[in-house]
Design a protein around this motif. Structure first.
Motif, PDB file in Angstrom:
ATOM      1  N   GLY A  59     -40.787  14.617  20.328  1.00  0.00           N
ATOM      2  CA  GLY A  59     -40.212  15.862  19.851  1.00  0.00           C
ATOM      3  C   GLY A  59     -41.168  16.736  19.068  1.00  0.00           C
ATOM      4  N   ALA A  60     -42.461  16.430  19.098  1.00  0.00           N
ATOM      5  CA  ALA A  60     -43.439  17.170  18.301  1.00  0.00           C
ATOM      6  C   ALA A  60     -43.799  18.490  18.971  1.00  0.00           C
ATOM      7  N   TYR A  61     -44.353  19.400  18.180  1.00  0.00           N
ATOM      8  CA  TYR A  61     -44.921  20.635  18.700  1.00  0.00           C
ATOM      9  C   TYR A  61     -46.412  20.484  18.989  1.00  0.00           C
ATOM     10  N   THR A  62     -47.104  19.674  18.190  1.00  0.00           N
ATOM     11  CA  THR A  62     -48.559  19.549  18.280  1.00  0.00           C
ATOM     12  C   THR A  62     -48.959  18.097  18.045  1.00  0.00           C
ATOM     13  N   LEU A  63     -50.225  17.795  18.304  1.00  0.00           N
ATOM     14  CA  LEU A  63     -50.736  16.454  18.020  1.00  0.00           C
ATOM     15  C   LEU A  63     -50.635  16.090  16.538  1.00  0.00           C
ATOM     16  N   PRO A  64     -50.973  16.980  15.617  1.00  0.00           N
ATOM     17  CA  PRO A  64     -50.766  16.640  14.204  1.00  0.00           C
ATOM     18  C   PRO A  64     -49.306  16.358  13.867  1.00  0.00           C
ATOM     19  N   ASP A  65     -48.374  17.061  14.519  1.00  0.00           N
ATOM     20  CA  ASP A  65     -46.954  16.754  14.322  1.00  0.00           C
ATOM     21  C   ASP A  65     -46.665  15.304  14.668  1.00  0.00           C
ATOM     22  N   PHE A  66     -47.175  14.882  15.831  1.00  0.00           N
ATOM     23  CA  PHE A  66     -46.959  13.499  16.270  1.00  0.00           C
ATOM     24  C   PHE A  66     -47.577  12.522  15.279  1.00  0.00           C
ATOM     25  N   ARG A 123     -48.858  20.695  26.571  1.00  0.00           N
ATOM     26  CA  ARG A 123     -48.066  21.028  27.754  1.00  0.00           C
ATOM     27  C   ARG A 123     -46.919  20.038  27.970  1.00  0.00           C
ATOM     28  N   PHE A 124     -47.110  18.788  27.586  1.00  0.00           N
ATOM     29  CA  PHE A 124     -46.068  17.795  27.816  1.00  0.00           C
ATOM     30  C   PHE A 124     -44.913  17.941  26.837  1.00  0.00           C
ATOM     31  N   TYR A 125     -45.127  18.685  25.768  1.00  0.00           N
ATOM     32  CA  TYR A 125     -44.021  18.974  24.862  1.00  0.00           C
ATOM     33  C   TYR A 125     -43.079  20.021  25.449  1.00  0.00           C
ATOM     34  N   ASP A 130     -37.672  16.591  29.252  1.00  0.00           N
ATOM     35  CA  ASP A 130     -37.496  15.202  28.845  1.00  0.00           C
ATOM     36  C   ASP A 130     -38.676  14.370  29.353  1.00  0.00           C
ATOM     37  N   GLY A 131     -38.631  13.053  29.063  1.00  0.00           N
ATOM     38  CA  GLY A 131     -39.718  12.166  29.458  1.00  0.00           C
ATOM     39  C   GLY A 131     -39.877  12.054  30.957  1.00  0.00           C
ATOM     40  N   PRO A 140     -34.634  12.996  22.297  1.00  0.00           N
ATOM     41  CA  PRO A 140     -35.932  12.984  21.621  1.00  0.00           C
ATOM     42  C   PRO A 140     -35.775  13.107  20.122  1.00  0.00           C
ATOM     43  N   LEU A 141     -36.734  12.562  19.417  1.00  0.00           N
ATOM     44  CA  LEU A 141     -36.732  12.671  17.965  1.00  0.00           C
ATOM     45  C   LEU A 141     -36.840  14.126  17.552  1.00  0.00           C
ATOM     46  N   THR A 142     -36.132  14.489  16.519  1.00  0.00           N
ATOM     47  CA  THR A 142     -36.313  15.812  15.959  1.00  0.00           C
ATOM     48  C   THR A 142     -37.540  15.810  15.068  1.00  0.00           C
ATOM     49  N   ARG A 143     -38.038  17.000  14.742  1.00  0.00           N
ATOM     50  CA  ARG A 143     -39.231  17.067  13.904  1.00  0.00           C
ATOM     51  C   ARG A 143     -38.944  16.508  12.516  1.00  0.00           C
TER      52      ARG A 143
END
Length: 515
Positions: free
Chosen positions: A103-110, A254-256, A260-261, A510-513
């Motif tokens: 559920g992230a927007y960016t890699l740092p979010d993850f 792009r995968f965000y 869904d998965g 998906p997980l929320t932020r």
């Protein structure tokens, strides 16, 4: 005064620029929310997303660099397209669906959600910006080479035009707008390679199918020469390309955007097919270059083989029209890849830098308007810095510099994603130590190469192809420090991993932020 020979190339650049801006402006009407700017509200379907990924992934190195490398270096350089394609297979198996479910927007979010650490987020943000800028430099360089070859413009003109067009497009509508642009540009690039290649093959056949020089022996040897050093360089390149794809910020983001998965996996399969179709054609140009491209090799201009080959093989208006078509494809390559990189870097800068500045100076807080303003400010920064670097540094090999960006990504985000998704024992201390080890190792080598540092023997091989030592180093440090600091493992790690690996069809979204 512009010569008539340059007219098709100029018209091609203008047409691609106008089409890019027009499609981006059309996409603006779909961009209304914060989620639209960052991840297109996670509604991009697999076929459209696959075309967009193909558009942004097939960069200057793919369109220009591979053919030139094959012309000079022989079949050993085929590891570049093979590695760039196979990297998506690794991404499909290990990362695609779980990353979407984060559920992230960016890699740092993850990274922050997985490890619960602002320090890991800060380190990841720094690396996203660094990898993005490192990858943007060859795009700008390629644009300069293209306009210099096609219309005789000074080498600084191409980077400036690409930078301006990308800034306008990215500012206008963010991820949702750029998705349509990049999907269009994939098919334009494929057409721009395929049609001239087929025409030139007919010309070659009509010439009596002449054989190029050096078509046997070393040119067709798929493993580098120079004994152990050459073997090391080959395997190091393979490691960088196979593992670097999953760590490229403009690819991962792009995968965000998938719903869904399952959509992420379907997107990856479609990307493999689209990349395979595209990479059939650069070797054709290289093979024809072995017959007709001797002047380019002698002048050290192998990077422009794709652009110059139509004129070398076909005189008159036919050659100029084909040159115009490949010029359009090359310019689309720079625009699409640069757009994806700027989107990824802007997303990180917005969340960690510019949004705070805008909020403090506008009093708008976290409103959609203030986020859009912060995003646009970040986009300008994301373009200006690598553009200035491009104008300052000397001429660099396009494909080689992209390979270094892959090495940095493979040495940093690959260990973070693989261990973060598949190993509960990863800790914040281990992640930071591993990112530092891989980032300083591969990143230091990349900077030295970018500014022209050269060394002979093993020292030169270790610097030009660092992945074979920097990737294992990053994995070892990240795992070792995590084991030594096992007590710092986040309490929510088990639950987080369960959610990453649980299909949405079982009722867990998906997980929320916030989670």
């Amino acid at each position: 005064m512009l010569s008539t020979d340059a007219l098709p190339g100029l018209l091609a650049v203008l047409a691609v620029t106008v089409a890019t801006v027009a499609i981006g402006t059309w996409g603006l009407r779909f961009s209304r929310t914060t989620s639209d700017f960052f991840v297109a509200s996670r509604t991009v379907r697999p076929r459209l997303n696959a075309s967009a990924i193909g558009g942004e992934y097939l960069s200057a190195a793919s369109f220009l660099g591979i053919a030139g490398l094959l012309l000079v270096g022989g079949a050993d350089m085929l590891w570049y397209p093979v590695g760039w394609t196979a990297g998506y297979l690794v991404l499909l198996v290990l990362v695609a669906a779980p990353l979407r479910r984060s559920g992230a927007y960016t890699l740092p979010d993850f990274a922050e959600a997985r490890l619960g650490s602002r320090w890991v987020r800060a380190a990841s943000s720094l690396l996203v910006v660094g990898v993005g800028w490192l990858y943007l430099v060859p795009q700008f360089k390629g644009a300069g080479i293209t306009l210099e070859s096609a219309i005789g413009a000074p080498e600084w003109v191409g980077p400036v035009i690409v930078g301006l067009v990308v800034v306008v497009n990215v500012m206008s509508g963010g991820m949702r707008s750029i998705t349509f642009v990049q999907a269009f540009q994939y098919w334009l690039k494929l057409t721009a390679l395929l049609v001239p290649a087929m025409v030139l093959l007919v010309v070659w056949w009509g010439d009596g199918r002449p054989a190029g020089h050096g078509l046997g022996g070393g040119w067709s040897d798929p493993v580098a020469g120079d004994g152990a050093i050459g073997l090391y360089s080959t395997y190091s390149l393979i490691i960088a390309l196979f593992l670097g794809t999953m760590g490229l910020p403009h690819v991962v983001v792009r995968f965000y955007t998938n719903p869904d998965g399952r959509g992420a996996r379907r997107t990856t399969l479609a990307v493999l097919a689209l990349l395979g179709l595209f990479y059939l054609w650069p070797p054709v140009y290289a093979a024809l270059g072995r017959v007709y491209g001797d002047p380019l090799v002698r002048d050290g201009r192998a990077d422009v083989l794709v652009l110059e080959l139509p004129r070398l093989m076909l005189q008159g208006i036919g050659g100029e029209l084909l040159t115009g078509l490949v010029t359009a494809g090359a310019f689309a390559a720079f625009l699409s890849t640069a757009s994806g990189l700027v989107i990824a870097v802007s997303g990180v800068l917005t969340q960690d830098v510019t949004s705070r500045w805008v909020g403090e100076h506008s009093g708008a807080g976290g409103s959609t308007g203030s986020v859009a303003t912060a995003f646009r400010l970040a986009a300008a920064v994301a373009v200006v810095v690598p553009l200035l670097v491009t104008l300052l540094v000397g001429r660099v090999g396009v494909a080689q510099s992209v390979g270094l960006a892959f090495a940095v990504a493979a040495s940093t985000f690959c260990p973070l994603l693989v261990l973060g998704i598949w190993w509960r024992g990863l800790t914040d201390a281990g992640a930071i130590a591993g990112l530092a080890a891989g980032g300083l190792g591969a990143g230091g080598a990349a900077v030295l190469n970018l500014f022209g540092f050269q060394a002979d023997g093993w020292a030169g091989a270790l610097l030009t192809q660092p992945a074979a030592w920097s990737v294992p180093l990053a994995f070892a440090v990240m795992a070792g420090v995590s084991l030594a600091t096992a007590g710092r493992a986040p309490a929510h790690a088990r639950r987080f991993l369960v959610r990453l690996h649980t299909p949405e069809t079982l009722g867990r979204g998906p997980l929320t932020r916030a989670e």
